[in-house]
Design a protein around this motif. Sequence first.
Motif: not given
Length: 357
Positions: A111-117, A285-297
């Motif tokens: 979280a610190v490094l995301c905010e500095l970025n 990674a095991p068989e399957g799928s996933v969706y992830t997301r972050v709040e980029a700048p």
Amino acid sequence: MEITVGVGAGARHLGVDRVVDLGPLHPSAHGAYRLRLTVRDDAVITAAEPLVGHLHRGAEKLFEVRDYRQVLTLANRHDWLAAFCNELAVALAVERMTGMDVPARAQTLRAVLCELNRIMAHLVFLAPLTGPAAARGREAVQAVLEEASGGRIHFMFNRIGGLREDVPAGWTDRVRAALSTVDTGEVPGGLAGIGVLSRESALAYGVTGPIGRASGVDFDLRRDDPLPGYRGLDVTPVVRAEGDALARVRCLVDEVRQSVRLVERCLDVLPGGPVNVRLPKAIKAPEGSVYTRVEAPLGTSGVHLASRGEKTPWRLKLRTPSFNNVQALSALLPGTAVDDLPAVLGSFAVVVGDIDK
């Protein structure tokens, strides 16, 4: 086409619309893209079409022939002003599919490094508009990011399961010192009322991040889908309703100040302990799928990972903020005077590598 207003003796001939190609630009636009503008005789834009695809990077196909450690290196680069956040989105996808338990210290440092970025990226866009104070603040923040990661632009500090290593001794004090020097500069006049993007258009084009929030889109993943490091920080999105160039610049300014506060709060509660977990020689990674997301700048950075249980992804699809955001120029620019175009485009932050994925 020729335009005539009125009939008979009172008719006025307004001349011929001209189609102007702006670009492809590179040094001032964080990559090469074109704008095809239709301009009236009175130097007002009547239509705009963003034309992208000049980089032909093919990153999503390159992901499919690299293992997950190598994928992080490529993911780092599609938005070169949001490298840490890009790495993190991919690492999260693999961690969730494998059920990894990332240490608490790594979660908070992420979280610190995301905010500095975020601070660094916003100040890059603000510096040409608000003056040298923003550039000096960016340099101070970039210095502590470089100290932690070893890289000025491509940090490569995330690892699947945490971070590559812990931050250096005394680093948190130097972060606080760097934050004390951050100054966004003075917001220039003349931005009010130009380059207006309505909330309806922002939603229609899927615009996120500070550009969307400047048009009244009250959406921020740090509040609406927080990563563990953000839980308990009580993030309140910076939202404005005007949707003009001034609102976009003010959102960037206010988000820089918000990120400074968030970093300081994270440092106050930074736990001890390890920052990574022991990994097998080959990550599968095991068989399957996933969706992830972050709040980029610049907005929502998402990763759809599909796996067949191998050490390389079967499919890794990116949802990048600039790809959606740049399309909104076709709704935002009509009605803008050519003289106002530099200010409007300066308020509209995109990174072209994030488009040509």
